[in-house]
Design a protein around this motif. Structure first.
Motif, mmCIF file in Angstrom:
data_model
loop_
_atom_site.group_PDB
_atom_site.id
_atom_site.type_symbol
_atom_site.label_atom_id
_atom_site.label_comp_id
_atom_site.label_asym_id
_atom_site.label_seq_id
_atom_site.Cartn_x
_atom_site.Cartn_y
_atom_site.Cartn_z
ATOM 1 N N HIS A 205 0.802 -1.416 0.158
ATOM 2 C CA HIS A 205 0.027 0.079 -0.056
ATOM 3 C C HIS A 205 0.832 1.192 -0.013
ATOM 4 O O HIS A 205 0.511 1.937 -0.743
ATOM 5 C CB HIS A 205 -0.888 -0.156 1.231
ATOM 6 C CG HIS A 205 -1.940 -1.042 1.172
ATOM 7 N ND1 HIS A 205 -3.280 -0.363 0.282
ATOM 8 C CD2 HIS A 205 -2.356 -2.342 1.522
ATOM 9 C CE1 HIS A 205 -4.185 -1.668 0.608
ATOM 10 N NE2 HIS A 205 -3.367 -2.624 1.359
ATOM 11 N N LYS A 206 2.070 1.465 0.760
ATOM 12 C CA LYS A 206 2.906 2.408 0.716
ATOM 13 C C LYS A 206 3.526 2.740 -0.399
ATOM 14 O O LYS A 206 3.828 3.766 -0.703
ATOM 15 C CB LYS A 206 3.623 2.202 2.091
ATOM 16 C CG LYS A 206 3.151 2.262 3.415
ATOM 17 C CD LYS A 206 4.223 2.063 4.514
ATOM 18 C CE LYS A 206 5.447 2.979 4.753
ATOM 19 N NZ LYS A 206 6.289 2.625 5.718
ATOM 20 N N THR A 210 -1.337 3.788 -5.215
ATOM 21 C CA THR A 210 -2.700 3.376 -4.972
ATOM 22 C C THR A 210 -3.619 4.608 -5.031
ATOM 23 O O THR A 210 -2.848 5.638 -4.578
ATOM 24 C CB THR A 210 -2.890 2.290 -4.093
ATOM 25 O OG1 THR A 210 -2.234 2.867 -2.772
ATOM 26 C CG2 THR A 210 -2.065 1.140 -4.150
ATOM 27 N N SER A 214 -8.411 1.270 -5.511
ATOM 28 C CA SER A 214 -7.314 0.182 -5.342
ATOM 29 C C SER A 214 -7.083 -0.079 -3.959
ATOM 30 O O SER A 214 -6.889 -1.231 -3.652
ATOM 31 C CB SER A 214 -6.188 0.736 -6.286
ATOM 32 O OG SER A 214 -5.629 1.783 -5.669
ATOM 33 N N ASP A 215 -7.058 0.886 -3.134
ATOM 34 C CA ASP A 215 -6.856 0.395 -1.831
ATOM 35 C C ASP A 215 -7.676 -0.179 -1.003
ATOM 36 O O ASP A 215 -7.363 -1.402 -0.384
ATOM 37 C CB ASP A 215 -6.562 1.722 -0.889
ATOM 38 C CG ASP A 215 -5.253 2.211 -0.875
ATOM 39 O OD1 ASP A 215 -4.207 1.721 -0.999
ATOM 40 O OD2 ASP A 215 -4.950 3.766 -0.865
ATOM 41 N N LEU A 218 -7.610 -3.712 -2.719
ATOM 42 C CA LEU A 218 -6.767 -4.555 -2.002
ATOM 43 C C LEU A 218 -7.310 -5.022 -0.674
ATOM 44 O O LEU A 218 -6.751 -6.385 -0.182
ATOM 45 C CB LEU A 218 -5.392 -3.752 -1.976
ATOM 46 C CG LEU A 218 -4.662 -3.704 -3.479
ATOM 47 C CD1 LEU A 218 -3.568 -2.803 -3.106
ATOM 48 C CD2 LEU A 218 -4.090 -5.009 -3.899
ATOM 49 N N THR A 219 -7.747 -4.287 0.151
ATOM 50 C CA THR A 219 -7.956 -4.979 1.602
ATOM 51 C C THR A 219 -9.203 -5.922 1.482
ATOM 52 O O THR A 219 -9.339 -6.522 2.299
ATOM 53 C CB THR A 219 -8.727 -3.499 2.374
ATOM 54 O OG1 THR A 219 -9.864 -2.928 1.822
ATOM 55 C CG2 THR A 219 -7.633 -2.491 2.429
ATOM 56 N N GLU A 222 -7.187 -9.030 0.829
ATOM 57 C CA GLU A 222 -6.129 -9.492 1.850
ATOM 58 C C GLU A 222 -6.411 -10.663 2.659
ATOM 59 O O GLU A 222 -5.800 -11.455 2.944
ATOM 60 C CB GLU A 222 -5.669 -8.185 2.273
ATOM 61 C CG GLU A 222 -4.486 -7.182 1.416
ATOM 62 C CD GLU A 222 -4.427 -6.127 1.739
ATOM 63 O OE1 GLU A 222 -3.654 -5.227 1.057
ATOM 64 O OE2 GLU A 222 -5.106 -5.642 2.731
ATOM 65 N N ARG A 252 -2.881 1.910 10.486
ATOM 66 C CA ARG A 252 -3.835 2.306 9.272
ATOM 67 C C ARG A 252 -3.385 3.889 8.929
ATOM 68 O O ARG A 252 -3.698 4.199 7.647
ATOM 69 C CB ARG A 252 -5.285 2.235 9.716
ATOM 70 C CG ARG A 252 -5.747 3.173 10.949
ATOM 71 C CD ARG A 252 -7.075 2.878 11.225
ATOM 72 N NE ARG A 252 -7.151 1.571 12.208
ATOM 73 C CZ ARG A 252 -8.462 1.082 12.366
ATOM 74 N NH1 ARG A 252 -9.565 1.646 12.091
ATOM 75 N NH2 ARG A 252 -8.453 0.074 12.860
ATOM 76 N N PHE A 255 -0.391 3.633 6.118
ATOM 77 C CA PHE A 255 -0.450 3.249 4.510
ATOM 78 C C PHE A 255 -1.803 3.596 4.165
ATOM 79 O O PHE A 255 -1.716 3.303 2.682
ATOM 80 C CB PHE A 255 -0.128 1.790 4.755
ATOM 81 C CG PHE A 255 -1.007 0.683 5.207
ATOM 82 C CD1 PHE A 255 -2.006 0.191 4.285
ATOM 83 C CD2 PHE A 255 -1.106 0.534 6.626
ATOM 84 C CE1 PHE A 255 -3.266 -0.358 5.024
ATOM 85 C CE2 PHE A 255 -2.121 -0.157 7.043
ATOM 86 C CZ PHE A 255 -3.243 -0.678 6.272
ATOM 87 N N LEU A 256 -2.732 4.074 4.503
ATOM 88 C CA LEU A 256 -3.891 4.548 3.944
ATOM 89 C C LEU A 256 -4.055 6.009 4.169
ATOM 90 O O LEU A 256 -3.841 6.602 5.325
ATOM 91 C CB LEU A 256 -5.012 3.743 4.539
ATOM 92 C CG LEU A 256 -5.235 2.149 4.500
ATOM 93 C CD1 LEU A 256 -6.669 1.779 5.021
ATOM 94 C CD2 LEU A 256 -5.032 1.965 2.784
ATOM 95 N N SER A 260 -8.977 7.091 1.498
ATOM 96 C CA SER A 260 -9.048 5.575 1.632
ATOM 97 C C SER A 260 -9.657 4.959 3.048
ATOM 98 O O SER A 260 -10.504 4.145 3.069
ATOM 99 C CB SER A 260 -7.462 4.991 1.494
ATOM 100 O OG SER A 260 -7.068 5.074 0.115
#
Length: 528
Positions: A205-206, A210, A214-215, A218-219, A222, A252, A255-256, A260
């Protein structure tokens, strides 16, 4: 497919309508869903809903556990780890053992292995049901954290029991040293894989470019990857999802971004709600087939209901007895760790109320439906329909009886008031906001007093915003320079709240609510 799709859409619509009705009646929506599932089963002509038992865990459990790991307060879990651990592991094992003893003695054809299988299915209380029920009653956050932490971990312990019992039923033997090694690998491997993959996901994510869609996408995948990869190496997929979810939840803010987090919260809330509703309705749709299976085995419906009542009584009694045993053990060995109560009566009522919160739900349903139809040698799995029926009775009774009476008991007795030494929520909130306001003021004065600001009026309104928390009548004063200062201050607030969250006396839920407001403010500024 063309006939099944409208039916699935109708299921989702029914779930939404039942949730609105439950809110109007001020009762927990799982209660209406499980009753609706029972009533739907009597409607003739409905298409049969068949789900591969091997896919039940993979479809439903990973996202539900992942979402629970993100919502639980890890700080509160550490604070009450003794209570949480005892309920999540010792109470689950004791409950499963009690169910195994009683069923193997009273139910013809039930072995200890089948008893442990049923015990592993029905032993874990459901966080979704408890949270939905206590939403209408004010209880201390620490009590809620104990229930959430317990339900997060007891899913793993109960499903480990379920897995070992399933192997014992299939093979007809139980080799203790092999089971011990397998258990250690399931625990260590599951936690290790979860932490490793959680770190990988955070880095992805980092480092990847994204955006919020897209974030969120991905979650959504995951938790499935966490579960599937752990299961491929025969470790605990449940522990992998839980440990990975807890690892990512604590990071959180790293990276978000704010968009997001805001959009992801809404998407996940709806996603988990639909999954819960579907699972509750599925058991109702399969009930006619289960009852027919009972009749084919010569088991009268009245007899099966009696077995369900017996097992439900064992569940309730085992949890209440375990609650009082935990209280006695704490009084003897660690009296200082016992939550303080304003009176001896309230202290004695606490285990009773904690014991009465053991509503069963989604995990039990998923585990029961995951029992294979046939064993490895091709023969029919013994007592599968009876286990499914008993599970349904236990869920229905605990949800309806305990779920409807728990709010009344909490309101009437008020015995939880004063049990946990929490500062009043509103006082904590006001103290946090005052400290936040002072911290921002000092930051602005210290950094920008001696700098040349190209819009003095803008800075004056900026200061007034943080001193009085008042909105300006228009946004004409907001230029790029002032907006940049705003963004910097929002980040300073996040850093302050992250440090404040290290204080064990501050409720993490209040911190999260304030962080959510900061995210909303940042998104509002972006469109100005």
């Amino acid at each position: 497919m063309h006939t099944l799709l409208p039916f699935l859409l109708a299921m989702i619509a029914a779930i939404v309508l039942l949730n609105m009705w439950a809110a109007k009646l001020k009762i927990a929506y799982p209660i209406l869903l499980v009753v609706a599932g029972l009533l739907v089963s009597f409607i003739p002509g409905l298409p049969a809903v068949k789900i591969n038992p091997d896919l039940i865990f993979l479809i439903f459990l990973p996202p539900l556990l992942f979402a629970a790991a993100w919502s639980v307060s890890f700080k509160e879990m550490k604070k009450w780890w003794r209570i949480i651990s005892s309920f999540a592991f010792l109470v689950v094992f004791f409950t499963a053992f009690s169910v195994a003893l009683v069923t193997s003695y009273f139910i013809p054809g039930f072995t200890m292995a089948l008893g442990f299988l049923l015990g592993g299915i029905v032993s874990p209380p459901d966080a979704v049901s408890t949270g939905a029920i206590t939403r209408f009653v004010k209880i201390p956050r620490s009590t809620s954290a104990v229930l959430e932490g317990e339900s997060l971990l007891n899913d793993a312990s109960s499903l480990i029991i379920f897995g070992f019992a399933l192997v014992a039923v299939n093979t007809g033997q139980f080799i203790w040293y092999e089971a011990t090694l397998s258990f250690l690998w399931m625990v260590i491997g599951g936690v290790g894989i979860g932490l490793l993959l959680g770190w990988v996901f955070v880095q992805a994510h980092k480092r990847l470019p994204t955006d919020p869609p897209s974030d969120i996408a991905l979650t959504l995948i995951e938790p499935y990857l966490l579960y599937w990869i752990a299961e491929q190496v025969h470790s605990s997929g449940v522990l992998a999802v839980v440990s990975g979810g807890l690892f990512m939840s604590g990071r959180r803010l790293i990276f978000l971004n704010s968009a997001s987090r805001i959009k992801g919260y809404s998407v996940w809330e709806s996603f988990v709600f639909i999954l819960n509703g579907i699972v509750f309705l599925i058991i109702g749709l399969e009930l006619p087939e289960i009852v027919e299976g009972l009749r084919s085995k010569g088991i009268p419906l009245s007899t099966a209901i009696g077995y369900g009542l017996l097992v439900t009584g064992v569940l309730v009694a085992a949890r209440i007895l375990s609650s009082y045993a935990a209280l006695v053990a704490t009084l003897v060995f660690r009296p200082g760790a016992l939550p303080r109560a304003s009176s001896r009566r309230r202290q004695l009522l606490m285990p009773l109320l904690l014991g009465w919160t053991g509503m069963r739900g989604v995990v039990s349903l998923a585990a029961a439906l995951a029992i294979p139809v046939a064993m490895d040698n091709g023969t029919a799995f013994p007592q599968r329909n009876l286990i499914l029926f008993i599970t349904f009775v236990a869920i229905l009774l605990t949800l309806v009886v305990q779920g409807l009476t728990l709010p009344y008991f909490l309101t009437r007795s008020r015995s939880l008031n004063g049990i946990f030494d929490d500062e009043a929520e509103e006082a904590v909130r006001q103290k946090m906001k005052q400290g936040l306001k002072q911290h921002v003021y000092q930051f602005i004065k210290g950094k920008y007093d001696q700098e040349q600001i190209d819009n003095a009026a803008g800075l004056e309104k900026f200061m007034k915003h943080w001193e009085e928390k008042a909105k300006a009548a228009d946004d004409s004063w907001m230029n790029e320079r002032t907006k940049a200062i705003f963004f910097e201050v929002l980040e300073i607030q996040r850093q302050y709240l992250s440090e404040l969250n290290k204080d064990p006396s501050v409720d993490e839920e209040i911190i999260r609510q304030q962080l959510y407001q900061i995210d909303l403010e940042e998104e509002r500024l972006k469109i100005m």
